[in-house]
Design a protein around this motif. Structure first.
Motif, mmCIF file in Angstrom:
data_model
loop_
_atom_site.group_PDB
_atom_site.id
_atom_site.type_symbol
_atom_site.label_atom_id
_atom_site.label_comp_id
_atom_site.label_asym_id
_atom_site.label_seq_id
_atom_site.Cartn_x
_atom_site.Cartn_y
_atom_site.Cartn_z
ATOM 1 N N PRO A 64 -6.001 -0.476 -8.343
ATOM 2 C CA PRO A 64 -4.787 -1.303 -8.288
ATOM 3 C C PRO A 64 -4.936 -2.467 -7.310
ATOM 4 N N GLU A 65 -4.236 -3.541 -7.595
ATOM 5 C CA GLU A 65 -4.293 -4.711 -6.711
ATOM 6 C C GLU A 65 -3.689 -4.399 -5.348
ATOM 7 N N LEU A 66 -2.792 -3.435 -5.297
ATOM 8 C CA LEU A 66 -2.191 -3.042 -4.019
ATOM 9 C C LEU A 66 -3.217 -2.395 -3.094
ATOM 10 N N PHE A 67 -4.328 -1.942 -3.672
ATOM 11 C CA PHE A 67 -5.385 -1.303 -2.883
ATOM 12 C C PHE A 67 -6.387 -2.374 -2.462
ATOM 13 N N LYS A 68 -6.458 -2.648 -1.175
ATOM 14 C CA LYS A 68 -7.300 -3.730 -0.655
ATOM 15 C C LYS A 68 -8.667 -3.197 -0.241
ATOM 16 N N GLY A 69 -9.419 -2.783 -1.206
ATOM 17 C CA GLY A 69 -10.756 -2.254 -0.933
ATOM 18 C C GLY A 69 -11.531 -2.166 -2.229
ATOM 19 N N THR A 70 -12.735 -1.650 -2.155
ATOM 20 C CA THR A 70 -13.582 -1.508 -3.335
ATOM 21 C C THR A 70 -13.894 -0.029 -3.536
ATOM 22 N N LEU A 71 -13.534 0.485 -4.696
ATOM 23 C CA LEU A 71 -13.812 1.882 -5.015
ATOM 24 C C LEU A 71 -15.189 2.000 -5.648
ATOM 25 N N LYS A 72 -15.959 2.987 -5.203
ATOM 26 C CA LYS A 72 -17.250 3.265 -5.817
ATOM 27 C C LYS A 72 -17.015 3.917 -7.181
ATOM 28 N N PHE A 109 -4.457 6.180 -5.715
ATOM 29 C CA PHE A 109 -3.598 6.775 -6.728
ATOM 30 C C PHE A 109 -2.127 6.458 -6.466
ATOM 31 N N LEU A 110 -1.679 6.575 -5.216
ATOM 32 C CA LEU A 110 -0.289 6.258 -4.893
ATOM 33 C C LEU A 110 0.000 4.782 -5.171
ATOM 34 N N ALA A 111 -0.978 3.917 -4.875
ATOM 35 C CA ALA A 111 -0.825 2.490 -5.179
ATOM 36 C C ALA A 111 -0.726 2.284 -6.696
ATOM 37 N N HIS A 112 -1.486 3.071 -7.463
ATOM 38 C CA HIS A 112 -1.430 3.005 -8.930
ATOM 39 C C HIS A 112 -0.028 3.357 -9.427
ATOM 40 N N LEU A 113 0.568 4.411 -8.885
ATOM 41 C CA LEU A 113 1.918 4.804 -9.301
ATOM 42 C C LEU A 113 2.916 3.670 -9.057
ATOM 43 N N ALA A 114 2.784 3.021 -7.911
ATOM 44 C CA ALA A 114 3.702 1.928 -7.590
ATOM 45 C C ALA A 114 3.482 0.727 -8.510
ATOM 46 N N ILE A 139 -3.945 3.912 5.505
ATOM 47 C CA ILE A 139 -2.975 3.316 4.590
ATOM 48 C C ILE A 139 -2.644 1.891 5.021
ATOM 49 N N SER A 140 -2.480 1.689 6.321
ATOM 50 C CA SER A 140 -2.203 0.348 6.840
ATOM 51 C C SER A 140 -3.345 -0.615 6.511
ATOM 52 N N ARG A 141 -4.570 -0.091 6.522
ATOM 53 C CA ARG A 141 -5.746 -0.933 6.265
ATOM 54 C C ARG A 141 -5.934 -1.228 4.778
ATOM 55 N N PHE A 142 -5.825 -0.201 3.944
ATOM 56 C CA PHE A 142 -6.161 -0.363 2.526
ATOM 57 C C PHE A 142 -4.956 -0.616 1.621
ATOM 58 N N CYS A 143 -3.779 -0.177 2.028
ATOM 59 C CA CYS A 143 -2.570 -0.383 1.212
ATOM 60 C C CYS A 143 -1.448 -0.929 2.091
ATOM 61 N N PRO A 144 -1.625 -2.111 2.663
ATOM 62 C CA PRO A 144 -0.643 -2.632 3.612
ATOM 63 C C PRO A 144 0.741 -2.863 3.020
ATOM 64 N N HIS A 178 7.711 3.891 1.896
ATOM 65 C CA HIS A 178 7.213 4.424 0.624
ATOM 66 C C HIS A 178 6.497 5.759 0.816
ATOM 67 N N ILE A 179 5.867 5.932 1.976
ATOM 68 C CA ILE A 179 5.061 7.124 2.252
ATOM 69 C C ILE A 179 5.473 7.709 3.595
#
Length: 224
Positions: A64-72, A109-114, A139-144, A178-179
């Motif tokens: 998700p765009e809300l997730f500010k990182g790169t998933l392997k 996943f939580l960012a995906h739901l949102a 969470i503050s770092r990857f889903c601000p 939200h969390i």
């Protein structure tokens, strides 16, 4: 401990507006699951969530765009699995080895739901006290854009924090939080305050802390 003693008595009737917000939040989650079940039936899915080999080779769920990182790649598959479990109305245990990013996958996943389902919580994360700060920092770092309520501290601190657990300010993007992140111990001791909310998803970190299916912790968690 008699769990029924925490229910609201005659002098603690639920606010009609709070009740309506809880009903709307529950309906949004139920609609998301029902819609996906229809798509699954129409697509004749052969995915067996208990058998990883039946999962798609390439993940159809994007970070998700809300997730500010790169998933392997394997983390994307983990995210796909969590999404599939959710859409089938199932609970799941993400049992990767230590250090492979279970926290990251749960946050994504939580960012995906949102982002994809417009379900902005409230989400409940329960973890051992030793890793609470880590959850808040990650969470503050990857889903601000996902606001957290770190619920721990002494009695006086928690009394202040409880003012934020207000259903009238939840269930939407501009919610007060939200969390909510808390420990297993505080979840049990402050149970009646957590009951004010219709939690949309619950993440249990280091779930061996529950110890027994007959424990007060487990019965309290199930009651949510």
């Amino acid at each position: 401990m008699d769990l029924s003693t925490t229910e609201a008595g005659p002098d603690q009737e639920e606010d009609p507006e709070d009740a309506e917000l809880r009903r709307e939040a529950l309906k949004a989650a139920q609609d998301a699951v029902s819609k996906q079940k229809l798509l699954t039936i129409a697509g004749s899915s052969n995915i067996d969530l208990q058998t990883p080999s039946t999962m798609p080779v390439t993940s159809t769920v994007q970070a998700p765009e809300l997730f500010k990182g790169t998933l392997k790649e394997y983390q994307l598959k983990g995210l796909q699995w969590l999404v599939n479990c959710y859409e089938q109305g199932l609970n799941g245990i993400l049992a990767d080895e230590m250090g492979l990013g279970k926290t990251i996958q749960a946050m994504a996943f939580l960012a995906h739901l949102a982002e994809e389902k417009n379900i902005w919580g409230p989400f409940l994360i329960v973890a051992p006290a030793s890793v609470l700060n880590n959850w808040a920092d990650e969470i503050s770092r990857f889903c601000p854009d996902l606001k957290t309520l770190p619920y721990w501290g002494g009695l006086q601190e928690r009394m202040v924090l409880r003012k934020n657990i207000n259903p009238k300010r939840l269930y939407r993007r501009d919610a007060g939080f939200h969390i909510l992140i808390t420990s297993y111990q505080l979840l049990v001791s402050d149970e009646k305050y957590f009951r004010r909310v219709k939690w949309q998803y619950m993440v249990l970190d280091e779930a061996q802390a529950i110890k027994s299916a007959n424990s007060i912790r487990w019965k309290t968690l199930l009651s949510f």
